[in-house]
Design a protein around this motif. Structure first.
Motif, PDB file in Angstrom:
ATOM      1  N   VAL A 224       0.831  -1.204   0.000  1.00  0.00           N
ATOM      2  CA  VAL A 224       0.000   0.000   0.000  1.00  0.00           C
ATOM      3  C   VAL A 224       0.865   1.252   0.000  1.00  0.00           C
ATOM      4  O   VAL A 224       1.942   1.280   0.610  1.00  0.00           O
ATOM      5  N   HIS A 228      -7.066   4.959   1.658  1.00  0.00           N
ATOM      6  CA  HIS A 228      -8.400   4.746   1.105  1.00  0.00           C
ATOM      7  C   HIS A 228      -9.253   5.885   1.649  1.00  0.00           C
ATOM      8  O   HIS A 228      -9.535   5.953   2.841  1.00  0.00           O
ATOM      9  N   GLY A 242      -1.882  -3.913  -2.084  1.00  0.00           N
ATOM     10  CA  GLY A 242      -1.246  -4.921  -1.236  1.00  0.00           C
ATOM     11  C   GLY A 242      -1.430  -6.339  -1.733  1.00  0.00           C
ATOM     12  O   GLY A 242      -1.272  -7.293  -0.970  1.00  0.00           O
ATOM     13  N   THR A 268       1.964  -5.511   3.915  1.00  0.00           N
ATOM     14  CA  THR A 268       2.035  -5.537   5.384  1.00  0.00           C
ATOM     15  C   THR A 268       1.649  -4.203   6.023  1.00  0.00           C
ATOM     16  O   THR A 268       1.543  -4.124   7.236  1.00  0.00           O
ATOM     17  N   TRP A 269       1.458  -3.171   5.204  1.00  0.00           N
ATOM     18  CA  TRP A 269       1.123  -1.848   5.730  1.00  0.00           C
ATOM     19  C   TRP A 269      -0.368  -1.576   5.616  1.00  0.00           C
ATOM     20  O   TRP A 269      -1.061  -2.170   4.779  1.00  0.00           O
ATOM     21  N   THR A 270      -0.854  -0.663   6.471  1.00  0.00           N
ATOM     22  CA  THR A 270      -2.244  -0.214   6.439  1.00  0.00           C
ATOM     23  C   THR A 270      -2.274   1.300   6.387  1.00  0.00           C
ATOM     24  O   THR A 270      -1.628   1.972   7.201  1.00  0.00           O
ATOM     25  N   GLU A 272      -5.267   4.128   6.374  1.00  0.00           N
ATOM     26  CA  GLU A 272      -6.720   4.199   6.517  1.00  0.00           C
ATOM     27  C   GLU A 272      -7.162   5.569   6.995  1.00  0.00           C
ATOM     28  O   GLU A 272      -6.491   6.206   7.813  1.00  0.00           O
ATOM     29  N   TYR A 294      -5.625  -1.454  16.241  1.00  0.00           N
ATOM     30  CA  TYR A 294      -4.763  -1.781  15.104  1.00  0.00           C
ATOM     31  C   TYR A 294      -3.590  -2.621  15.594  1.00  0.00           C
ATOM     32  O   TYR A 294      -2.833  -2.188  16.470  1.00  0.00           O
ATOM     33  N   THR A 300       1.244   1.268  10.329  1.00  0.00           N
ATOM     34  CA  THR A 300      -0.108   1.773  10.082  1.00  0.00           C
ATOM     35  C   THR A 300      -0.100   3.300  10.070  1.00  0.00           C
ATOM     36  O   THR A 300       0.418   3.937  10.993  1.00  0.00           O
TER      37      THR A 300
END
Length: 397
Positions: A224, A228, A242, A268-270, A272, A294, A300
């Motif tokens: 990522v 989003h 991802g 492996t990343w987020t 958001e 999380y 993250t």
């Protein structure tokens, strides 16, 4: 992944399709510590997609553009990327994209010493095997002068063997028409006629098919790279990154190819966005619990926008916990464009501050300013928050 109806097909190939690694990409809001982990994740993504390719018994890997963030990268970033690519166990074909076009100073000229790495430097067919050939439409500038994919397709004839094409750029279905956008109507016709059997695309970072029979796909980025978008009621940005694609093509003659695509997560990343309305202590608890939940905060990035109004005590509690959590996340930041959380102190709270008449008048002025859209409203809210925290601290001594 098998196709029972096509196990006896004359021709079959399985390969891995990915794109947009953008090795060397920097995000200022991550800070030095977060950026270092982000850099490492992009290199780890190479290892991860290589493992998927081996586990899934793929014959080769196609990276459809934007392998690198730009053509000029530090020797450290480039050499570590080359080391990771060189460890892959099967052949890899790299397509220059808009971030790393095949210009005179192209970074791809510095990968020529890698044995299993092949740069798609022109649109000549590359023979993968007797059954399979690969054709690319490499970019030679940051912006393509026209539809490079269909320019190549115009010179091709249908084939009974398997032909894969790699391209990079936006399609006409993604926005207003412009010369460089890929005409998917023409691509579909070429697919129906057996001119090509699959179009491996890069550019957008979310995995998705862009053709009715799902024979043309954006692979999305394997790690990522952006949010989003949800703040302010939006729904866009990266929403399916991802992943890598494992593609099977079964074919007997020019017009009967069957394509199967499997999305496999490797990221492996987020990243958001959170949009929430807070008016009570319960709302604050729910928002803070969401942040605490999380599991991999160091990988993250959160961007939040809050609306509503809170008593001073809840407003202070909220920001106190956020300050504690900021150091555990790769990034935890407010989306100022959509953020509109206001302070609504009760009469009891104001009286508990034990302020003189002049100070109480100042508090009311700050409150009124905090409830406006003026440029100074945020500073007013911070002043009220600080005033309450200082007052609460002094009461405890």
């Amino acid at each position: 992944m098998t196709s029972p109806n096509y196990q006896d097909a004359v021709h079959h190939v399985r390969f891995l399709h990915t794109s947009d690694l953008q090795i060397g990409k920097t995000l200022a809001y991550l800070g030095d510590d977060g950026q270092a982990r982000f850099n490492e994740a992009r290199l780890d993504a190479i290892e991860a997609l290589g493992k998927v390719a081996v586990d899934q018994q793929c014959s080769f890997i196609v990276i459809a553009g934007d392998v690198f963030e730009k053509n000029r990268l530090s020797a450290r970033v480039l050499n570590r990327a080359k080391e990771a690519l060189n460890k892959l166990e099967i052949p890899v074909y790299l397509l220059p994209g808009n971030h790393d076009p095949l210009t005179a100073d192209s970074i791809f000229y510095k990968t020529e010493d890698l044995e299993k790495i092949h740069v798609i430097s022109d649109s000549q067919p590359i023979e993968i095997s007797q059954d399979v050939e690969l054709i690319g439409a490499p970019l030679r500038s940051i912006r393509a002068p026209h539809d490079l994919v269909n320019e190549v397709l115009e010179d091709l004839e249908p084939t009974d063997t398997i032909r894969i094409m790699a391209g990079h750029g936006p399609t006409q279905s993604f926005g207003e028409d412009s010369p460089e956008r890929i005409d998917m109507v023409k691509v579909s016709e070429a697919l129906d006629q057996g001119v090509i059997d699959y179009l491996a695309l890069g550019d957008t970072h979310s995995a998705q098919p862009v053709e009715a029979k799902k024979r043309a796909w954006y692979s999305g980025a394997p790690e990522v790279t952006d949010f989003h978008n949800k703040c302010g009621g939006r729904d866009g940005g990266e929403n399916n990154s991802g992943n890598v694609l494992v593609v099977d093509i079964y074919k007997n003659d020019a017009t009967d190819a069957v394509v199967e695509v499997q999305e496999i997560p490797v990221g492996t990343w987020t990243f958001e966005e959170i949009d929430a309305n807070l008016t009570t202590a319960y709302d604050v608890d729910r928002f803070l619990e969401r942040l605490r939940s999380y599991p991999e905060k160091a990988r993250t990035a959160i961007r939040y926008s809050l609306q509503g109004s809170l008593p001073i005590a809840e407003y202070a509690r909220l920001h106190g916990v956020i300050e504690e959590l900021e150091s555990t996340f790769a990034s935890l930041q407010v989306h100022k464009r959509y953020h509109d959380l206001r302070i609504a102190p009760s009469e009891e709270e104001i009286s508990q501050l034990e302020l003189g008449a002049v100070a109480q008048a100042a508090v009311k002025e700050l409150q009124e300013l905090a409830d406006t859209d003026a440029a100074e409203s945020e500073a007013a809210r911070d002043a009220l928050n600080l005033l309450f925290r200082l007052s609460s601290s002094s009461e405890g001594h």
